[in-house]
Design an enzyme around this catalytic site. Structure first.
Site, PDB file in Angstrom:
ATOM      1  N   ARG A   6     -75.817 119.236  -1.046  1.00  0.00           N
ATOM      2  CA  ARG A   6     -75.206 117.979  -1.485  1.00  0.00           C
ATOM      3  C   ARG A   6     -73.930 117.730  -0.679  1.00  0.00           C
ATOM      4  O   ARG A   6     -73.274 118.678  -0.241  1.00  0.00           O
ATOM      5  CB  ARG A   6     -74.820 118.044  -2.971  1.00  0.00           C
TER       6      ARG A   6
ATOM      7  N   ASP B 228     -68.316 117.874 -18.065  1.00  0.00           N
ATOM      8  CA  ASP B 228     -68.433 118.678 -16.844  1.00  0.00           C
ATOM      9  C   ASP B 228     -69.351 118.015 -15.822  1.00  0.00           C
ATOM     10  O   ASP B 228     -69.475 118.509 -14.705  1.00  0.00           O
ATOM     11  CB  ASP B 228     -68.928 120.093 -17.169  1.00  0.00           C
TER      12      ASP B 228
HETATM   13  P1  AMP Z   1     -75.696 121.035 -16.293  1.00  0.00           P
HETATM   14  O1  AMP Z   1     -75.775 120.526 -17.681  1.00  0.00           O
HETATM   15  O2  AMP Z   1     -77.019 121.157 -15.591  1.00  0.00           O
HETATM   16  O3  AMP Z   1     -74.732 120.251 -15.467  1.00  0.00           O
HETATM   17  O4  AMP Z   1     -75.183 122.563 -16.349  1.00  0.00           O
HETATM   18  C1  AMP Z   1     -74.240 123.034 -17.259  1.00  0.00           C
HETATM   19  C2  AMP Z   1     -73.748 124.397 -16.830  1.00  0.00           C
HETATM   20  O5  AMP Z   1     -74.825 125.326 -16.768  1.00  0.00           O
HETATM   21  C3  AMP Z   1     -73.087 124.436 -15.473  1.00  0.00           C
HETATM   22  O6  AMP Z   1     -72.029 125.355 -15.536  1.00  0.00           O
HETATM   23  C4  AMP Z   1     -74.188 124.921 -14.570  1.00  0.00           C
HETATM   24  O7  AMP Z   1     -73.699 125.559 -13.418  1.00  0.00           O
HETATM   25  C5  AMP Z   1     -74.888 125.911 -15.474  1.00  0.00           C
HETATM   26  N1  AMP Z   1     -76.308 126.111 -15.101  1.00  0.00           N
HETATM   27  C6  AMP Z   1     -77.327 125.243 -15.277  1.00  0.00           C
HETATM   28  N2  AMP Z   1     -78.484 125.768 -14.834  1.00  0.00           N
HETATM   29  C7  AMP Z   1     -78.197 127.000 -14.368  1.00  0.00           C
HETATM   30  C8  AMP Z   1     -78.956 128.054 -13.782  1.00  0.00           C
HETATM   31  N3  AMP Z   1     -80.269 127.961 -13.600  1.00  0.00           N
HETATM   32  N4  AMP Z   1     -78.302 129.178 -13.430  1.00  0.00           N
HETATM   33  C9  AMP Z   1     -76.986 129.311 -13.621  1.00  0.00           C
HETATM   34  N5  AMP Z   1     -76.209 128.369 -14.162  1.00  0.00           N
HETATM   35  C10 AMP Z   1     -76.795 127.220 -14.537  1.00  0.00           C
HETATM   36 MG    MG Z   2     -73.507 119.981 -14.322  1.00  0.00          MG
END
Ligand code: AMP
Ligand code: MG
Length: 487
Positions: A177, A254
């Site tokens: 990205r 976030d």
């Molecule tokens: P999101 O809602 O997808 O923006 O993610 C929320 C949090 O979960 C963020 O801190 C992401 O980095 C973490 N996260 C989501 N999917 C994964 C994954 N497969 N492995 C590690 N961290 C994840």
């Molecule tokens: Mg996120």
């Protein structure tokens, strides 16, 4: 002058100059047997890379996380946030790595990999992203850019052999990205208990991205002006989302860019049939992030951002005064968009009612959002294609008569109005079923569908002969497609 290898770019990393508490320096975890699925020549161009650079081994090595970007300092950033209205505490780049930043004529552009392995912020996650969600992010970023809506961009997508376990076993992919910054509201919230670090972050963001907000020797006033700008940009962003029928799906703090960009594409959706309370994310059972809730969610998120600024000894009332501009900012942007979409010259008294009736008409019949606007341009001279979108034709005709009446208030020549409407109402949007077809092909490592979609979505207002199918409402099977947070 364009550069033929990604490793020859001049790369720095200003984020790495922040104190170590803001990130962890670490290496990416390479994909197993990485293959470049697609590279985006227009984003490469932004970075100063030639098309030839995209075919090089260097490019694949960097985008797969196999080799670091020369001159960069690979790191994962920490942040916190409110998820679904609840304080979630520390989160952070759980599967993303910032490789470095390229100074371009448009300003700094960071290159970040998503799906590039575990980090100290992974919690229970595996640090990976699946092909499905990576293709969705890749396409959506470019669709947004084509619509002229602020967004992070996508440079490349790489697929690997690594199995990833979600509801079923899938394959891993990495998206590279590009954005001036990936700093979020949650990056600020993280330091809500640490004024010193919050000040450092605020200074960094103001100096780099909001220099006009800096008031010499007056940090409090600088912070207020900064907040004012974030309010304005976020209001503009969500107004843009509303008027293309985009639902983000996970508007946690976030996932809110401090630069007012669309970011962290997950279970988003461009609506097909309009439903005012449409929820695109099946995990969002309460409908917190429904289409009609998005503007107030942004407001709520701005309050979370502002409230952490109180630790800098800024009066809550002063912060509140800046937040209070949100509604006017939103309405101005939203109405401005509608004025253009309806082919008007300005917003007039009574338009609120006509627009409410419009949403009601679309909603009651779940008429197609995109085509409802697009075909309206010619509905007065050639009503059939537009009327075909409605099951209750009489109701549509009644609204059309009121719209025709409204047009008489402004003596705008028809041809001019039609041309203006066609440049404000896209013909092509990234419908779920189109993304799905690209995903199916990607699983066979066929990027032809991605290529086709990018071509159409880059120029979504211009009709392309031979691509009629891409401008049709969703087929029956698409109604059963479900997207969730799993990615
Ligand atoms: P999101 O809602 O997808 O923006 O993610 C929320 C949090 O979960 C963020 O801190 C992401 O980095 C973490 N996260 C989501 N999917 C994964 C994954 N497969 N492995 C590690 N961290 C994840
Ligand atoms: Mg996120």
């Amino acid at each position: 002058m364009s550069i033929d290898s990604i490793q020859d770019l001049e790369v720095v990393n200003s984020f790495a100059q922040l104190p170590p508490a803001f990130y962890t320096r670490l290496a990416t975890t390479p994909l197993r047997r990485p293959r470049l699925l697609h590279a985006n020549a227009s984003v490469a161009g932004l970075l100063g890379l030639s098309p030839r650079a995209l075919a090089g081994q260097d490019f694949l090595d960097v985008c797969a996380g196999s080799v670091p970007l020369r001159g960069g300092q690979t790191l994962s950033a920490v942040y916190s946030g409110h998820q679904f209205g609840v304080w979630a505490g520390q989160l952070g780049d759980g599967r993303a790595h910032l490789l470095g930043e390229v100074i371009t004529p448009q300003g700094p552009m960071e290159i970040q990999l998503k799906g590039s392995g575990r980090t100290p912020y992974s919690r229970m996650g595996d640090g990976r992203a699946v092909v499905r969600s990576s293709v969705r992010e890749y396409l959506a970023s470019e669709a947004m850019a084509g619509l002229g809506i602020p967004t992070t961009r996508a440079l490349a997508i790489v697929v690997g052999d690594d199995p990833v376990y979600r509801e079923t076993e899938e394959r891993a992919a990495v998206v590279a990205r590009v954005s001036p910054s990936f700093i979020r509201f949650g990056s600020f919230e993280h330091w809500g208990g640490s004024p010193q670090n919050l000040r450092i972050l605020l200074d960094y963001v103001i100096d780099r991205f909001y220099p006009e907000c800096r008031v010499q020797d007056n940090p409090g006033e600088s912070a207020l002006r900064f907040l004012r700008q974030v309010v304005a940009r976020s209001a503009r962003l969500v107004a843009d989302w509303q008027t293309v029928g985009f639902c983000h799906g996970v508007m946690n703090t976030d996932n809110m860019s401090i630069l007012g960009l669309t970011m962290d594409y997950g279970p988003y959706g461009f609506m097909d049939g309009f439903q005012i309370n449409h929820v695109c994310n099946h995990t969002d059972a309460q409908g917190r992030y429904a289409w009609n809730a998005q503007p107030s969610v942004v407001n709520w998120n701005l309050y979370r951002l502002a409230s952490c600024l109180t630790v800098l000894d800024i009066e809550a009332d002063a912060l509140r005064a800046e937040l209070q501009h949100y509604e006017d900012d939103f309405l101005a942007a939203y109405r401005g968009n509608l004025v253009r979409k309806f082919g008007w010259l300005q917003w007039r008294e009574g338009d609120d009612m006509l627009v409410d009736d419009w949403w009601r008409l679309l909603h009651n019949q779940q008429a197609d959002f995109t085509l409802g606007f697009r075909r309206l341009a010619q509905a007065l001279s050639d009503p059939e294609p537009w009327l075909d979108l409605f099951s209750d034709r009489a109701a549509a005709q009644a609204w059309l008569a009121a719209y025709a009446q409204r047009l008489t208030l402004e003596n705008r020549p028809d041809a001019e109005r039609i041309a203006a409407m066609q440049s404000a109402n896209p013909l092509y949007v990234l419908r779920n079923h189109l993304a799905e077809q690209a995903i199916q092909a990607a699983h066979r490592e066929d990027s032809g569908e991605i290529e086709t979609l990018l071509k159409l979505l880059r120029d979504p207002y211009v009709e392309q002969p031979g691509y009629e199918d891409y401008a049709q409402p969703a087929p029956e099977w698409a109604c059963r497609l479900e997207v969730s947070c799993s990615s």
